[in-house]
Design an enzyme around this catalytic site. Structure first.
Site, PDB file in Angstrom:
ATOM      1  N   PRO A  31       0.697  -1.178  -0.066  1.00  0.00           N
ATOM      2  CA  PRO A  31      -0.027   0.048   0.092  1.00  0.00           C
ATOM      3  C   PRO A  31       0.801   1.245   0.148  1.00  0.00           C
ATOM      4  CG  PRO A  31       0.137  -1.061   2.113  1.00  0.00           C
ATOM      5  CD  PRO A  31       0.876  -1.961   1.272  1.00  0.00           C
ATOM      6  N   SER A  85       3.712  -8.643  -7.388  1.00  0.00           N
ATOM      7  CA  SER A  85       2.947  -7.419  -6.925  1.00  0.00           C
ATOM      8  C   SER A  85       3.563  -6.032  -7.656  1.00  0.00           C
ATOM      9  CB  SER A  85       3.271  -6.723  -5.307  1.00  0.00           C
ATOM     10  OG  SER A  85       3.552  -8.153  -4.586  1.00  0.00           O
ATOM     11  N   CYS A 106      -4.761   0.194  -7.840  1.00  0.00           N
ATOM     12  CA  CYS A 106      -3.448   0.244  -8.512  1.00  0.00           C
ATOM     13  C   CYS A 106      -3.396   1.618  -9.091  1.00  0.00           C
ATOM     14  CB  CYS A 106      -3.561  -0.647  -9.722  1.00  0.00           C
ATOM     15  SG  CYS A 106      -3.522  -2.300  -9.332  1.00  0.00           S
ATOM     16  N   LYS A 138     -15.701  -0.588  -9.578  1.00  0.00           N
ATOM     17  CA  LYS A 138     -16.266  -0.522 -10.810  1.00  0.00           C
ATOM     18  C   LYS A 138     -17.254  -1.842 -10.575  1.00  0.00           C
ATOM     19  CE  LYS A 138     -13.269  -3.158 -13.241  1.00  0.00           C
ATOM     20  NZ  LYS A 138     -11.879  -3.775 -13.816  1.00  0.00           N
TER      21      LYS A 138
END
Ligand code: UDX
Length: 468
Positions: free
Chosen positions: A98, A136, A281, A344
Site C-alpha cells: 500500500p 506485486s 492500482c 467498478k
C-alpha cells in the site's frame, strides 16, 4: 488439515500472498498446468480459510469454477509459509504494497514492509536455490532491494529474482489471465537470469502463445507496469476533464468520446467518462511514478503525471458539488441512495472507490445515506466502521431507493440499467433526483417518468434547470 495426493509434480510453485492477484493468478496456473503443484500461502488465516471454502474472499466471474476444478488436486491454500518455501523451487511474491502512511515518502511511496518481511522469510527458510518472482506492482528497483536482502546471508543458496508484473483488471481477471494481451518477464542478462526466465516462459507457454510473451530487463519490466497504469488512468482523466467543458458548452461527452475513440491511433477503450477512477492500482502506481521522478529531480515529469490525479480528485469533487448545488444548496437530513459502492462493476472491491469520497462528503453535509451494491456491501460496511453518520446498507435496490430524495449512480453495474424506474419513482420523495456518475441510464426515459436527471458531461434533464 488437507491430505495432499501422493503425486510426482513436475514443478512446485509457491505464491506468497493470497489477494486479488495471487489467488486468481495461481488458480489459473493450476488450472492450465495440472502437472504442477501450486500452493498459495498467506499469514492471514481467515483469508486462507475462505479460499478453502465455498465463499471465496475475492469475487470474480468464473473464479469459483476454476478454483473448484483444481483445489486439493494441484492447487492448495495454506498458512504454513515455512513448509511452502522449503518445498518450492519457484516462488511468486504477491503481497500487498500500500501507499506509505508514515515517515519519508508518506502519501506517495509504497510501504514495503510486507515485501521485505517476505524476502527475509524466504532467506530464513530456504534450503535450496529458488527463483523469486515479483508479482506485486512495485517501485522500480525493488527487485534489486530483494536481491540485496536475499544475498545478505553467507549460505551458498542462489536466489534469482525476476519481475513478472500482473496486468489483469478486476472483474475481468479470469478472462485476462486466460487470454492475456501480454506476459512480461524481466530478468538479468546473465546465464542464471536467462535460465530462470526460461523456466517462467515454460510455465506460461502451457497456454499463452510465444508472440505474447515479452522479455525485458528487470527495470524496464517494473517501470512498464507503472507506466501502463499511468497511461490508462491518464486517458480517463483526459476524458473526465473534457466532461466539465461539455457541461458548460452544451457538447455531449458521449459523442465527443465516440468521435475521439474512432481515430484508430487513439482507440475507443478507457474513454468512458466517470465520476473518477478508483481501485488499488492507478492512484498508487501514479504516486510511485511521481515519487520516482521527484527522486531523480525530474520535476516537470512528476508534475505532469500528478495532474492525472488532480483531475481525478476534481471530478469526484465536481460530482458532489453538483449534487449540493442542484438540491437547493442543502443536503441536511435529505436521504441519498448510492447505487453501487465498488470501484467498478463485477467486483466487490472498494479500495479507492470514488464512493468512499462521495459518501464522506455527503455525510459532512449531514445527508442520510443508503448504500446498495450487489457484491460490495460487506466491504462498504467495513469502510464506515467508527465513522459517525446516518448510513444504511440495503442490498435490494428498490428497498434502498424507497423514501430517498436522490439516487447517485456510482458503479456501472448492469442491474441498475434494468430496474423498474416507474416503481422506484413512486417510492421516492419528490422532487426526485438522479445523479448518474457513469452515464449508464436512459436519461430521457427517466425524465419522462418525472425524475430530474443530472449526468456527467451532458446537459441536465430537469425541470429546475430553466430556473438556474
Ligand atoms: C487496472 C489495470 O486496468 C490493470 O491492467 C492493472 O493490472 C491493475 O489496474 P483495475 O484497477 O482492476 O485494473 O480496473 P480498471 O478496469 O482498469 O478500472 C480502473 C478504474 O477506472 C475503475 O474505477 C473504472 O471504473 C475506471 N474507468 C475505467 C473509467 O472511469 N473509465 C474507463 O473508461 C475505464
Amino acid at each position: 488439515m488437507i491430505k495432499e495426493p501422493a503425486m510426482n509434480f513436475e514443478k512446485k510453485i509457491l505464491c506468497i500472498g493470497a489477494g486479488y492477484v495471487g489467488g486468481p493468478t495461481m488458480a489459473m496456473i493450476a488450472f492450465k498446468c495440472p502437472q504442477y503443484k501450486v500452493t498459495v500461502v498467506d499469514i492471514n488465516c481467515e483469508r486462507i480459510a475462505q479460499w478453502n471454502s465455498d465463499d471465496l474472499p475475492v469475487y470474480e466471474p468464473d473464479l469459483s469454477e476454476i478454483v473448484g476444478a483444481c483445489r486439493n488436486r494441484n492447487l492448495f491454500f495454506d498458512t504454513d509459509i515455512e513448509k511452502g518455501i522449503k518445498e518450492s523451487e519457484i516462488i511468486f511474491v504477491s503481497v500487498h504494497t500500500p501507499t506509505k502512511a508514515f515517515g519519508e515518502g508518506a502519501g506517495m511511496a509504497s510501504d514495503l514492509q510486507y515485501w521485505e518481511k517476505t524476502a527475509r522469510d524466504i532467506l530464513r527458510y530456504s534450503e535450496s536455490d529458488k527463483i523469486i518472482i515479483e508479482k506485486s506492482t512495485l517501485p522500480v528497483k525493488t527487485a534489486q532491494a530483494m536481491e540485496y536482502i536475499l544475498s545478505s546471508s553467507n549460505n551458498a543458496i542462489h536466489f534469482e529474482v525476476l519481475s513478472n508484473p500482473e496486468f489483469l483488471a478486476e472483474g475481468n481477471a479470469i478472462k485476462d489471465l486466460e487470454n492475456p494481451d501480454r506476459i512480461l518477464i524481466g530478468s538479468h542478462d546473465t546465464p542464471r537470469g536467462i535460465k530462470a526466465k526460461d523456466v517462467l516462459i515454460d510455465i506460461y507457454s502451457n497456454w499463452v502463445s510465444a508472440d505474447r510473451i515479452i522479455t525485458s530487463s528487470i527495470w524496464s519490466s517494473e517501470l512498464s507496469k507503472l507506466v501502463s497504469n499511468a497511461f490508462l488512468a491518464q486517458r480517463i482523466s483526459s476524458i473526465n476533464s473534457i466532461s466539465a467543458l461539455c457541461e458548460k458548452t452544451g457538447a455531449d461527452i458521449k459523442e465527443v468520446s465516440y468521435v475521439v475513440g474512432k481515430d484508430s491511433r487513439i482507440g475507443s477503450k478507457f474513454l468512458e467518462v466517470s465520476i473518477g477512477f478508483g481501485g488499488s492500482c492507478f492512484k498508487k502506481d501514479i504516486l510511485n511514478l511521481v515519487y520516482l521522478c521527484r527522486h531523480y529531480g525530474l520535476y516537470e515529469t512528476a508534475d505532469y503525471w500528478e495532474g492525472v490525479l488532480r483531475i481525478n480528485d476534481y471530478q469526484k469533487d465536481r460530482f458532489v458539488k453538483n449534487i449540493l448545488n442542484v438540491m437547493f444548496n442543502t443536503l441536511a437530513n435529505k436521504k441519498i441512495c448510492l447505487f453501487g459502492f465498488a470501484f467498478k462493476a463485477n467486483t466487490g472491491d472498494v479500495r479507492e472507490s470514488p464512493a468512499i469520497y462521495v459518501a464522506q462528503r455527503l455525510l459532512d453535509e449531514k445527508a442520510k445515506l443508503v448504500i446498495t451494491d450487489p457484491k460490495a456491501l460487506e466491504n462498504a460496511k467495513r469502510e464506515f466502521l467508527g465513522i459517525n453518520g446516518d448510513i444504511e446498507f440495503i442490498e435490494n435496490p428498490y428497498d434502498a431507493a424507497s423514501g430517498c430524495d436522490a439516487i447517485a449512480v456510482i458503479t456501472e453495474w448492469n442491474i441498475y440499467k434494468e430496474l423498474d424506474y416507474d416503481r422506484i419513482f413512486k417510492s421516492m420523495t419528490k422532487p426526485a433526483f438522479i445523479f448518474d456518475g457513469r452515464n449508464i441510464l436512459d436519461h430521457q426515459k427517466l425524465f419522462n417518468i418525472g425524475f430530474n436527471i443530472y449526468s456527467v458531461g451532458k446537459q441536465a434533464l430537469s425541470i429546475f434547470e430553466k430556473s438556474r
